[in-house]
Design an enzyme around this catalytic site. Structure first.
Site, PDB file in Angstrom:
ATOM      1  N   GLU A  87       0.843  -1.195   0.000  1.00  0.00           N
ATOM      2  CA  GLU A  87       0.000   0.000   0.000  1.00  0.00           C
ATOM      3  C   GLU A  87       0.882   1.251   0.000  1.00  0.00           C
ATOM      4  O   GLU A  87       1.839   1.308   0.766  1.00  0.00           O
ATOM      5  CB  GLU A  87      -0.910   0.042   1.233  1.00  0.00           C
ATOM      6  CG  GLU A  87      -1.998   1.091   1.078  1.00  0.00           C
ATOM      7  CD  GLU A  87      -2.901   1.235   2.306  1.00  0.00           C
ATOM      8  OE1 GLU A  87      -2.471   0.881   3.414  1.00  0.00           O
ATOM      9  OE2 GLU A  87      -4.028   1.708   2.134  1.00  0.00           O
ATOM     10  N   ALA A 115       2.091  -0.529  10.989  1.00  0.00           N
ATOM     11  CA  ALA A 115       1.613  -1.858  10.631  1.00  0.00           C
ATOM     12  C   ALA A 115       0.851  -1.765   9.319  1.00  0.00           C
ATOM     13  O   ALA A 115       0.516  -0.664   8.872  1.00  0.00           O
ATOM     14  CB  ALA A 115       0.697  -2.404  11.713  1.00  0.00           C
ATOM     15  N   MET A 116       0.589  -2.916   8.704  1.00  0.00           N
ATOM     16  CA  MET A 116      -0.133  -2.937   7.429  1.00  0.00           C
ATOM     17  C   MET A 116      -1.131  -4.085   7.442  1.00  0.00           C
ATOM     18  O   MET A 116      -0.789  -5.219   7.759  1.00  0.00           O
ATOM     19  CB  MET A 116       0.886  -3.087   6.281  1.00  0.00           C
ATOM     20  CG  MET A 116       0.251  -3.238   4.913  1.00  0.00           C
ATOM     21  SD  MET A 116      -0.725  -1.790   4.448  1.00  0.00           S
ATOM     22  CE  MET A 116      -1.983  -2.561   3.446  1.00  0.00           C
ATOM     23  N   GLU A 117      -2.370  -3.761   7.042  1.00  0.00           N
ATOM     24  CA  GLU A 117      -3.505  -4.666   7.253  1.00  0.00           C
ATOM     25  C   GLU A 117      -3.684  -5.763   6.214  1.00  0.00           C
ATOM     26  O   GLU A 117      -4.799  -6.273   6.059  1.00  0.00           O
ATOM     27  CB  GLU A 117      -4.791  -3.833   7.296  1.00  0.00           C
ATOM     28  CG  GLU A 117      -5.201  -3.161   5.948  1.00  0.00           C
ATOM     29  CD  GLU A 117      -4.712  -1.735   5.796  1.00  0.00           C
ATOM     30  OE1 GLU A 117      -3.743  -1.358   6.486  1.00  0.00           O
ATOM     31  OE2 GLU A 117      -5.290  -0.989   4.990  1.00  0.00           O
ATOM     32  N   ASN A 118      -2.628  -6.176   5.492  1.00  0.00           N
ATOM     33  CA  ASN A 118      -2.768  -7.231   4.476  1.00  0.00           C
ATOM     34  C   ASN A 118      -3.728  -8.314   4.965  1.00  0.00           C
ATOM     35  O   ASN A 118      -3.595  -8.798   6.091  1.00  0.00           O
ATOM     36  CB  ASN A 118      -1.415  -7.886   4.203  1.00  0.00           C
ATOM     37  CG  ASN A 118      -0.304  -6.887   4.067  1.00  0.00           C
ATOM     38  OD1 ASN A 118      -0.358  -6.042   3.210  1.00  0.00           O
ATOM     39  ND2 ASN A 118       0.677  -6.945   4.958  1.00  0.00           N
ATOM     40  N   HIS A 163      -6.524  -1.302  15.299  1.00  0.00           N
ATOM     41  CA  HIS A 163      -6.635  -0.564  14.033  1.00  0.00           C
ATOM     42  C   HIS A 163      -6.571  -1.538  12.843  1.00  0.00           C
ATOM     43  O   HIS A 163      -7.425  -1.519  11.961  1.00  0.00           O
ATOM     44  CB  HIS A 163      -5.490   0.454  13.972  1.00  0.00           C
ATOM     45  CG  HIS A 163      -5.450   1.277  12.728  1.00  0.00           C
ATOM     46  ND1 HIS A 163      -5.888   2.580  12.692  1.00  0.00           N
ATOM     47  CD2 HIS A 163      -5.031   0.992  11.466  1.00  0.00           C
ATOM     48  CE1 HIS A 163      -5.734   3.053  11.467  1.00  0.00           C
ATOM     49  NE2 HIS A 163      -5.209   2.108  10.700  1.00  0.00           N
ATOM     50  N   GLU A 164      -5.573  -2.404  12.855  1.00  0.00           N
ATOM     51  CA  GLU A 164      -5.384  -3.298  11.707  1.00  0.00           C
ATOM     52  C   GLU A 164      -6.506  -4.335  11.603  1.00  0.00           C
ATOM     53  O   GLU A 164      -6.915  -4.706  10.508  1.00  0.00           O
ATOM     54  CB  GLU A 164      -4.021  -4.007  11.781  1.00  0.00           C
ATOM     55  CG  GLU A 164      -2.821  -3.066  11.851  1.00  0.00           C
ATOM     56  CD  GLU A 164      -2.812  -1.990  10.781  1.00  0.00           C
ATOM     57  OE1 GLU A 164      -3.319  -2.226   9.684  1.00  0.00           O
ATOM     58  OE2 GLU A 164      -2.309  -0.881  11.071  1.00  0.00           O
ATOM     59  N   HIS A 207      -9.489  -2.932   9.934  1.00  0.00           N
ATOM     60  CA  HIS A 207      -9.307  -2.870   8.479  1.00  0.00           C
ATOM     61  C   HIS A 207      -9.752  -4.153   7.781  1.00  0.00           C
ATOM     62  O   HIS A 207     -10.035  -4.135   6.587  1.00  0.00           O
ATOM     63  CB  HIS A 207      -7.833  -2.671   8.133  1.00  0.00           C
ATOM     64  CG  HIS A 207      -7.403  -1.242   8.048  1.00  0.00           C
ATOM     65  ND1 HIS A 207      -8.096  -0.289   7.349  1.00  0.00           N
ATOM     66  CD2 HIS A 207      -6.313  -0.605   8.555  1.00  0.00           C
ATOM     67  CE1 HIS A 207      -7.452   0.868   7.432  1.00  0.00           C
ATOM     68  NE2 HIS A 207      -6.376   0.706   8.158  1.00  0.00           N
ATOM     69  N   GLU A 254      -9.050   4.612   6.513  1.00  0.00           N
ATOM     70  CA  GLU A 254      -8.204   4.999   7.641  1.00  0.00           C
ATOM     71  C   GLU A 254      -8.952   5.721   8.755  1.00  0.00           C
ATOM     72  O   GLU A 254      -8.686   5.510   9.931  1.00  0.00           O
ATOM     73  CB  GLU A 254      -7.028   5.848   7.141  1.00  0.00           C
ATOM     74  CG  GLU A 254      -6.105   5.107   6.177  1.00  0.00           C
ATOM     75  CD  GLU A 254      -5.544   3.814   6.747  1.00  0.00           C
ATOM     76  OE1 GLU A 254      -5.682   3.575   7.962  1.00  0.00           O
ATOM     77  OE2 GLU A 254      -4.972   3.022   5.976  1.00  0.00           O
TER      78      GLU A 254
END
Ligand SMILES: [Zn+2]
Length: 1033
Positions: A304, A439-442, A473-474, A477, A496
């Protein structure tokens, strides 16, 4: 994605695209492209008919500077004139009059021997001819042709200027966004990373459906060496095809002689090789040193917003959802992870093992695809139908328990709250040693910075709060973003803002002990401070270029987005209506893409009061900023007036914006319980409400759930201050904090004098709650720092005395031992942090002795997590302890502690050390480059740091944007940190000169505009208030 203090990803050759765009943008309007193709040296000589002009950020393509085309199309005349100006118009008119057969037919003859009749005929004839010429002048030529004029077709662009692909052939697509004639249905990816060479090979098979007849397929790909490409239509044979590449837009295309017909299916197979990325995006390499001192390498992904195209060729826009089947070929001593559970592992002939993952059971946007190849160790738990695991490098396994437990609780909460079960069979949370974002919500494989996921059993509650809120948060998502996705990055806030709101809301319910409310309140104050600037933007904003996409990852999308959702939820009666609307929205759009209006429509449908949510909320998402509500009271009549709270407000920037504000209020007869709250909708510029005359004071924006600032007028403020001086508990602590925030904001706006600010703060001697105290300290500290940087030594000393005097009794009450309550930790770290930074003797003495004890205990004595930063910052001021800290930093395994040691190191006032840290942060050997934004932010608070940092940024700008990318959150943080302490004209001139010298390397960034505005505002505040401060402090 969670930004934490820095954002993900880097794209080294981004400026190329910007050069491309600015070439178009800056080209003089009247250049004749047809004749002067040398004006665009990148283009070969083209047939004049094919040349067109494409304005930046516009889909309107104007064709035909060639002479013949001019007469064919009405739109040519109109749009060309509009876009290219009068000189072009004149040129075309001249052409037409000489080439039209009508003009040639009617030459006016002279009359040699005129009779009266002849004269009349001649005059009539002349009039007719002149009229005809005029008609010809003003009507397009096509009016008189057989075919007539084509109707303007705004949606399908005419023939564009085709850029040149890498092979020299024309690239058949001219826009940043992909065509929608062909959609991907499924991808099959096979990737073979070589972690010794830092390269990988890949095969991508894309099954596609043809929606509209088309002669080309265009998709994204970046930095690949494509070795083989085949195409298969329907059940036909696969045959080799030529792939054209246009690097500046990271696009590839395949052209076909015959049209592909709507309704058909086709398959494109691409084999390629590439380097693993050395930045933080795409398929990138990462390394760490294990406990035996060996360097370990691994590979991970961060896609992203626009980096999936760096790992596999794809339709890299959020609306192109498809399924994915992923295979990773790895060495035996590694393990791989991806979005889906592993289906099987097969040994390959070359000694590698192929891990094949199940085909995704959901359609995903490309930015959510993820895989890692590493040596991670998991811990696992079953939650409902889902296997939840937390992965880390083996030596950090002991720090994973809290994350697993928290993720499990939150997953259950969301399954229930959204009334839709998490759709995948597994959910992995992975701590990656090198990771730029929080962090990233993959989907199914959430990646984290180690500091956002790993926390020790003995870690302080405040450290656990950090981890819990990133996980919350993640996980949110997985529904908001993954299941229902924004159609384009202009509505990023739908992802977001929502995830940010849910992170606070879910934790309040699931882990109330974490006291997340104070943090959310502070977040809303900071969002307002940013949104009060003219350089801010609307929540939903048009974005086109990659840099603009990156800039959307900011406080407006995240924090303002979350704040307006809280305001909306609070305006509904009861707590179920908002939830019902959300469930309706998620169910209706499950698996699809949406725009902002879709959310408001869903929420309108469930409104029991038939509230028009769209009408109310679009005033908050379609315009930047927020309102200032001013009260004036006469007897029982209270008049409320709204205006745009714009810090930079002169006649040029003043707006007539109006908001639909759900104003809430309480009064002295009932002010604490939720039942006391009354509501009034202010839609117009001004409106009145009635109150019993006996009411002594009013407090608007109950618990600060609304996104607006209130000015109570002299009398209103006076009544509130008096009430608080008698008894602080007449208002909730959120309301007290909100009065403090609003008063400082009004002072910055110039509506109240600083004397009034100090009047309000007088009540603080009785204040004990966290949020009002931390808000007041934050505001006072920021003024203190500005004065310090202006070297107003006398005022600095007086400010210091003022702060210490006002908070003295509270500071004295603080303990230095372990603390159970998050709120108390927040309070004491703010108070002791301030006291020690102001060199209050008791504080620094205690901090030094704790540090000594810590060093001497050989790791057995722990400094409470919330006080580590205070203690390390004091220690870093001495030569000897700074060196000790550096040794500790090199060996620390607890990431949260390590980060605070780094902040301590960065708070040094020794210029040599400042320079050393900055250099190390950039080269990434001792200090991880991912921490550079944090280092810079910490340094700029001190005097030594802030001057050196600005020089460092100017000198190393190109290296910085190679690591962090123009427009990214990391660059935003670096610019804001480095410039927000400036308050003089000289600094403003310097900063402006620097950014304008950057041109395509960042001069257009919103954060540069924000920096100019902030420096001007700082200067204005100083000019207006220094004399008051001298008088009153
Ligand atoms: Zn996010």
């Amino acid at each position: 994605m969670d930004l934490f203090d820095s954002n993900s990803t880097e794209r080294a050759n981004l400026p190329r695209n910007m050069i491309e765009n600015s070439m178009f943008e800056e080209e003089p309007d009247v250049v004749d492209l047809a004749k002067d193709s040398a004006a665009f040296p990148a283009f070969p000589a083209l047939d004049p008919d094919e040349v067109a002009y494409e304005p930046r950020s516009s889909r309107l393509l104007v064709r035909g500077l060639g002479e013949n085309d001019m007469d064919e199309d009405e739109e040519d005349c109109e749009s060309s004139a509009r876009l290219l100006g009068m000189s072009f118009m004149n040129r075309s008119s001249a052409l037409r009059s000489s080439s039209s057969p009508y003009a040639r037919q009617a030459p006016p003859r002279s009359c040699t021997r005129p009779s009266a009749r002849t004269m009349v005929v001649c005059v009539l004839f002349l009039v007719i001819v002149v009229s005809m010429i005029m008609v010809l002048y003003f009507l397009p030529g096509c009016t008189f042709t057989k075919a007539g004029c084509r109707k303007p077709n705004k949606t399908s662009p005419l023939e564009p200027v085709y850029p040149v692909s890498t092979s020299g052939e024309l690239f058949p697509w001219t826009q940043l966004r992909l065509p929608h004639s062909i959609h991907p249905l499924s991808y099959e990816l096979t990737l073979t990373p070589d972690l010794d060479d830092m390269t990988f090979t890949g095969r991508t098979v894309i099954n596609m459906s043809i929606l509209h007849n088309s002669k080309l397929i265009v998709l994204h790909a970046q930095n690949f060496n494509i070795t083989k490409a085949t195409f298969k239509l329907g059940d036909g044979q696969a045959s080799a095809v030529t792939v054209l590449e246009y690097k500046p837009r990271r696009q590839i295309a395949v052209k076909f002689k015959e049209e592909l017909k709507a309704g058909q299916f086709c398959v494109l197979t691409l084999d390629y090789s590439a380097n693993l990325s050395h930045s933080y995006d795409g398929f990138y390499n990462s390394s760490y040193t294990d406990e035996d001192g060996n360097r370990r390498v691994l590979a991970a992904t961060q896609f992203e917003p626009l980096s999936a195209r760096k790992a596999f060729p794809c339709f890299d826009e959020p609306t192109f959802k498809a399924t994915f089947l992923i295979k990773i070929n790895r060495k035996q001593n590694y393990m791989s992870l991806s979005n889906m559970p592993k289906a099987k592992s097969t040994p390959l002939s070359d000694g590698l093992v192929q891990d094949e993952f199940e085909k995704s059971s959901v359609n995903m946007s490309t930015y959510l695809v993820a895989f890692t190849v590493a040596n991670f160790t998991p811990i696992t738990k079953n939650v409902s139908e889902t296997v939840v695991s937390v992965y880390s490098v083996p030596e950090k396994k002991e720090y994973t328990d809290y994350a697993l437990e928290t993720a499990s609780k939150l997953l259950e909460f969301y399954n229930n709250f959204f009334d839709i079960n998490y759709p995948l069979k597994k959910l992995d949370l992975v701590a990656i040693p090198d990771f730029l974002a929080g962090a990233m919500e993959n989907w199914g494989l959430i990646t984290f910075r180690e500091t956002s996921l790993l926390v020790g059993k003995e870690s302080s509650p405040l450290e656990k709060q950090v981890v819990a809120s990133v996980i919350a948060h993640e996980l949110a998502h997985q529904w908001f973003g993954n299941l229902v996705t924004m159609s384009w990055w202009s509505d990023l806030w739908l992802n977001e803002g929502f995830a940010t709101y849910m992170q606070y809301m879910s934790l309040q319910t699931v882990l109330p002990k974490l006291d997340i409310g104070n943090l959310f309140l502070a977040v809303r104050f900071r969002a307002m401070d940013k949104d009060a600037l003219n350089s801010s933007h609307a929540v939903s904003t048009e974005v086109n270029t990659p840099e603009q996409v990156d800039e959307m990852f900011d406080s407006v999308s995240y924090e303002k987005g979350a704040s307006i959702l809280l305001m909306l939820n609070s305006s509904f009666p009861g707590d179920q209506q908002f939830r019902k609307g959300i469930i309706q929205y998620l169910k209706q759009f499950s698996g699809l893409n949406t725009e902002t209006g879709d959310l408001w429509n869903s929420l309108s449908q469930v409104s029991t009061q038939h509230q028009n949510v769209s009408e109310m909320m679009s005033s908050w998402t379609s315009q930047k900023g927020f309102p200032l509500v001013t009260i004036s009271r006469k007897g029982d009549q209270v008049t409320l007036t709204q205006e745009h709270f714009l810090l930079t407000s002169d006649n040029a920037t003043r707006t007539s914006s109006l908001w639909n504000i759900p104003v809430t209020y309480v009064n002295d007869s009932c002010s604490l319980a939720p039942e006391c709250r009354q509501m009034f909708t202010l839609k117009s510029k001004s409106d009145t409400l009635k109150l019993p005359e006996s009411v002594k004071w009013l407090k608007l924006n109950y618990r600060n759930t609304g996104f607006y600032i209130v000015h109570y007028g002299d009398e209103g403020w006076h009544a509130l201050i008096e009430a608080l001086s008698t008894n602080v508990s007449v208002l909730t602590h959120e309301d007290r904090a909100s009065l403090i925030h609003n008063m400082f904001a009004l002072s910055r706006l110039g509506r109240v004098s600083f004397r009034q600010v100090l009047n309000l703060l007088n009540y603080m001697s009785n204040e004990t709650e966290t949020s009002p105290v931390t808000e007041a300290l934050l505001q006072l500290n920021s003024i203190y720092r500005l004065l310090d940087k202006r070297q107003e030594y006398n005022l600095v000393a007086r400010m210091k005395t003022y702060i210490l005097k006002h908070f003295d009794s509270l500071i004295e009450k603080q303990t230095w031992g372990e603390e159970e309550s998050v709120s108390k930790e927040e309070l004491r770290s703010a108070l002791l942090g301030t006291a020690c930074s102001l060199e209050e003797e008791n504080c620094t003495k205690k901090a030094k002795s704790l540090f000594k004890q810590y060093v001497e205990s050989n790791g057995t004595f722990k400094i409470p997590g919330d006080l580590q930063l205070v203690v390390f910052s004091v220690a870093a001021q001495s030569d000897e302890d700074w060196s000790t800290l550096l040794t500790m930093y090199r060996t620390a395994t607890n990431d949260a502690e390590k980060r605070k040691i780094l902040q301590g190191l960065a708070s040094t006032q020794d210029p040599r050390r400042v320079v050393w840290i900055l250099k190390e942060g950039l080269n990434g050997n001792i200090i991880q480059t991912q921490e550079l934004p944090l280092v810079i932010n910490t340094m700029c608070k001190g005097f030594a740091g802030y001057l050196f940092v600005w020089d460092f940024i100017q000198v190393n700008w190109d290296s910085l944007i190679a690591k962090f990318r123009v427009g990214s959150f990391a660059i935003q943080t670096i610019i804001t940190s480095a410039t927000s302490q400036f308050s003089t004209q000289a600094h403003l001139d310097q900063v402006q000169a620097f950014f304008s010298s950057l041109k395509e390397r960042g001069s257009q960034m919103r954060s540069a505009q924000e920096a100019f505005e902030t420096i001007r505002l700082n200067k204005r505040w100083m000019d207006n208030n220094i004399s008051t401060l001298r008088k009153w402090l």
